[in-house]
Design a protein around this motif. Structure first.
Motif, PDB file in Angstrom:
ATOM      1  N   UNK A  32      12.176  -8.522   9.219  1.00 25.76           N
ATOM      2  CA  UNK A  32      11.214  -7.681   8.504  1.00 25.76           C
ATOM      3  C   UNK A  32      11.545  -6.204   8.650  1.00 25.76           C
ATOM      4  N   UNK A  33      11.408  -5.493   7.564  1.00 25.32           N
ATOM      5  CA  UNK A  33      11.639  -4.044   7.582  1.00 25.32           C
ATOM      6  C   UNK A  33      10.326  -3.358   7.951  1.00 25.32           C
ATOM      7  N   UNK A  34      10.226  -2.884   9.182  1.00 26.28           N
ATOM      8  CA  UNK A  34       8.989  -2.266   9.680  1.00 26.28           C
ATOM      9  C   UNK A  34       9.075  -0.745   9.785  1.00 26.28           C
ATOM     10  N   UNK A  35      10.083  -0.157   9.143  1.00 28.48           N
ATOM     11  CA  UNK A  35      10.172   1.300   9.142  1.00 28.48           C
ATOM     12  C   UNK A  35       9.016   1.839   8.308  1.00 28.48           C
ATOM     13  N   UNK A  36       8.141   2.676   8.862  1.00 28.49           N
ATOM     14  CA  UNK A  36       6.978   3.156   8.098  1.00 28.49           C
ATOM     15  C   UNK A  36       7.408   3.972   6.880  1.00 28.49           C
ATOM     16  N   UNK A  37       6.588   3.903   5.838  1.00 35.68           N
ATOM     17  CA  UNK A  37       6.843   4.711   4.649  1.00 35.68           C
ATOM     18  C   UNK A  37       6.835   6.188   5.029  1.00 35.68           C
ATOM     19  N   UNK A  38       7.776   6.925   4.468  1.00 38.21           N
ATOM     20  CA  UNK A  38       7.856   8.353   4.751  1.00 38.21           C
ATOM     21  C   UNK A  38       8.735   8.685   5.934  1.00 38.21           C
ATOM     22  N   UNK A  39       9.284   7.674   6.618  1.00 33.86           N
ATOM     23  CA  UNK A  39      10.160   7.902   7.760  1.00 33.86           C
ATOM     24  C   UNK A  39      11.590   7.486   7.404  1.00 33.86           C
ATOM     25  N   UNK A  40      12.543   7.985   8.188  1.00 34.41           N
ATOM     26  CA  UNK A  40      13.953   7.744   7.920  1.00 34.41           C
ATOM     27  C   UNK A  40      14.613   7.122   9.136  1.00 34.41           C
ATOM     28  N   UNK A  41      15.370   6.044   8.925  1.00 34.88           N
ATOM     29  CA  UNK A  41      16.103   5.413  10.016  1.00 34.88           C
ATOM     30  C   UNK A  41      17.241   6.325  10.472  1.00 34.88           C
ATOM     31  N   UNK A  42      17.371   6.501  11.777  1.00 30.14           N
ATOM     32  CA  UNK A  42      18.436   7.312  12.361  1.00 30.14           C
ATOM     33  C   UNK A  42      19.532   6.459  12.991  1.00 30.14           C
ATOM     34  N   UNK A  43      19.153   5.256  13.450  1.00 24.03           N
ATOM     35  CA  UNK A  43      20.129   4.382  14.098  1.00 24.03           C
ATOM     36  C   UNK A  43      19.616   2.947  14.051  1.00 24.03           C
ATOM     37  N   UNK A  44      20.507   2.011  13.826  1.00 23.25           N
ATOM     38  CA  UNK A  44      20.160   0.592  13.881  1.00 23.25           C
ATOM     39  C   UNK A  44      21.199  -0.114  14.738  1.00 23.25           C
ATOM     40  N   UNK A  45      20.722  -1.008  15.620  1.00 25.14           N
ATOM     41  CA  UNK A  45      21.595  -1.718  16.548  1.00 25.14           C
ATOM     42  C   UNK A  45      21.259  -3.204  16.501  1.00 25.14           C
ATOM     43  N   UNK A  46      22.265  -4.039  16.355  1.00 21.50           N
ATOM     44  CA  UNK A  46      22.119  -5.483  16.467  1.00 21.50           C
ATOM     45  C   UNK A  46      22.952  -5.946  17.656  1.00 21.50           C
ATOM     46  N   UNK A  47      22.406  -6.886  18.433  1.00 20.82           N
ATOM     47  CA  UNK A  47      23.171  -7.461  19.531  1.00 20.82           C
ATOM     48  C   UNK A  47      22.998  -8.970  19.540  1.00 20.82           C
ATOM     49  N   UNK A  66       0.844  -1.190   0.000  1.00 19.74           N
ATOM     50  CA  UNK A  66       0.000   0.000   0.000  1.00 19.74           C
ATOM     51  C   UNK A  66       0.882   1.243   0.000  1.00 19.74           C
ATOM     52  N   UNK A  67       0.699   2.116  -0.951  1.00 18.92           N
ATOM     53  CA  UNK A  67       1.483   3.335  -1.038  1.00 18.92           C
ATOM     54  C   UNK A  67       0.836   4.412  -0.173  1.00 18.92           C
ATOM     55  N   UNK A  68       1.633   5.029   0.707  1.00 22.12           N
ATOM     56  CA  UNK A  68       1.100   5.994   1.653  1.00 22.12           C
ATOM     57  C   UNK A  68       1.652   7.382   1.372  1.00 22.12           C
ATOM     58  N   UNK A  69       0.826   8.397   1.591  1.00 24.78           N
ATOM     59  CA  UNK A  69       1.244   9.785   1.470  1.00 24.78           C
ATOM     60  C   UNK A  69       1.295  10.389   2.863  1.00 24.78           C
ATOM     61  N   UNK A  70       2.487  10.648   3.423  1.00 19.24           N
ATOM     62  CA  UNK A  70       2.563  11.276   4.735  1.00 19.24           C
ATOM     63  C   UNK A  70       2.356  12.781   4.632  1.00 19.24           C
ATOM     64  N   UNK A  71       1.490  13.340   5.501  1.00 15.70           N
ATOM     65  CA  UNK A  71       1.228  14.772   5.524  1.00 15.70           C
ATOM     66  C   UNK A  71       1.833  15.387   6.773  1.00 15.70           C
ATOM     67  N   UNK A  72       2.327  16.618   6.629  1.00 14.47           N
ATOM     68  CA  UNK A  72       2.776  17.388   7.783  1.00 14.47           C
ATOM     69  C   UNK A  72       2.316  18.820   7.582  1.00 14.47           C
ATOM     70  N   UNK A  73       2.774  19.721   8.449  1.00 17.20           N
ATOM     71  CA  UNK A  73       2.300  21.102   8.367  1.00 17.20           C
ATOM     72  C   UNK A  73       2.641  21.762   7.035  1.00 17.20           C
ATOM     73  N   UNK A  74       3.689  21.292   6.371  1.00 14.82           N
ATOM     74  CA  UNK A  74       4.114  21.937   5.135  1.00 14.82           C
ATOM     75  C   UNK A  74       3.222  21.582   3.943  1.00 14.82           C
ATOM     76  N   UNK A  75       2.747  20.332   3.868  1.00 12.91           N
ATOM     77  CA  UNK A  75       2.022  19.944   2.659  1.00 12.91           C
ATOM     78  C   UNK A  75       0.548  19.622   2.869  1.00 12.91           C
ATOM     79  N   UNK A  76       0.074  19.674   4.124  1.00  7.72           N
ATOM     80  CA  UNK A  76      -1.309  19.242   4.331  1.00  7.72           C
ATOM     81  C   UNK A  76      -2.339  20.257   3.836  1.00  7.72           C
ATOM     82  N   UNK A  77      -2.018  21.560   3.869  1.00  7.98           N
ATOM     83  CA  UNK A  77      -3.020  22.563   3.511  1.00  7.98           C
ATOM     84  C   UNK A  77      -3.464  22.460   2.056  1.00  7.98           C
TER      85      UNK A  77
END
Length: 303
Positions: free
Chosen positions: A160-175, A1-12
């Protein structure tokens, strides 16, 4: 499913485009299949010019896309560009919009492997397959493994890659809990264990030895104390500054180099490289062996 994320800049502008009931009807029709303007005008019982104006408004905010396709001559056909709209009702400035994902995968759930004797797969109550036989690493029961060991080789997992569409990974940790692999055990037995994420090498840890002689906190009683008992909990971390092992920087591979948004999974590989200086094998512990109640644990921070 392709998602369009809205924020204050593009929602109006998008909200303005959706404020007209006719445009909502157009989106409903396009959700069934693509239409040209004539087809839309006929179904809506509207003049062609009025329908074309509504289509243009939806095109301007990229809710629909229109392409030239061959038919009875070349015609413009419109189609949905997004299936879902997500509205983030927060101000990015001055607010922490960071989120986390944590997954713990069983050590037997690897997708690919290579193992050379001495090697083996161990369950909670007994060996899985046959000792020192690489074929044991392909037994269906391996998914219940609590200990994997090999003199040379690797295991690779796909989480599984569960990072939501429109978001950016900042850090990943494996232990994971790890140590070297010697006959029985040997405290002074260095081994270079290398980790990679999405096929990009992020760092090598030199295990000082294969730890035994003293039972691991979780190691079952049937497992003899003259064999490997526990490992050390090691952490590989990648962020915008580089790659780290236990918070010590080991390489310049950064989070964007891993291309986490390009794949539906996240690949994590542990093993002994062919050109390793210390080829002392590897033991990998599950949640019911060793000192730490976990398998392959992944944590992702995204924003």
């Amino acid at each position: 499913m392709k998602k369009l994320p809205l924020n204050f800049e593009n929602m109006l502008p998008i909200n303005k485009a959706l404020s007209n009931p006719t445009r909502i009807k157009i989106l409903n029709l396009l959700s069934e299949k693509p239409h040209n303007v004539n087809e839309l005008a006929e179904k809506l019982d509207l003049p062609f010019s009025t329908t074309a104006s509504h289509v243009t408004k939806l095109e301007e905010v990229e809710l629909i896309i229109t392409e030239l396709v061959p038919g009875r001559g070349t015609q413009k056909v419109s189609a949905m560009n997004y299936d879902r709209i997500v509205i983030d009702l927060f101000n990015k400035e001055g607010q922490n919009n960071e989120h986390e994902i944590t997954l713990d995968m069983n050590i037997g759930d690897y997708l690919d492997c290579y193992a050379q004797p001495h090697c083996g797969v161990v369950g909670e109550k007994d060996y899985i397959g046959v000792q020192d036989d690489p074929r044991s690493f392909y037994e269906p029961e391996r998914k219940h493994a609590q200990l994997l060991y090999f003199k040379d080789g690797y295991v690779e997992y796909r989480l599984p890659n569960r990072i939501p569409y429109g978001y950016t990974a900042k850090e990943i940790v494996f232990s994971a809990e790890l140590c070297s692999e010697a006959p029985n055990f040997k405290l002074d037995w260095p081994s270079d264990i290398t980790a990679s994420i999405n096929h990009k090498e992020i760092g090598t840890w030199t295990s000082p030895g294969d730890f035994g002689g003293e039972r691991g906190k979780l190691t079952p009683q049937w497992w003899r104390t003259n064999l490997t008992q526990y490992g050390l909990l090691k952490q590989w971390k990648v962020n915008e500054e580089g790659s780290f092992i236990d918070n010590e920087k080991v390489s310049d591979v950064r989070i964007h180099d891993l291309e986490l948004s390009d794949l539906p999974y996240i690949a994590f590989k542990l093993g002994i490289k062919e050109d390793a200086l210390n080829r002392g094998g590897m033991n990998l512990f599950g949640e019911k062996f060793g000192h730490y109640e976990q398998g392959i644990k992944m944590n992702i921070k995204y924003a």
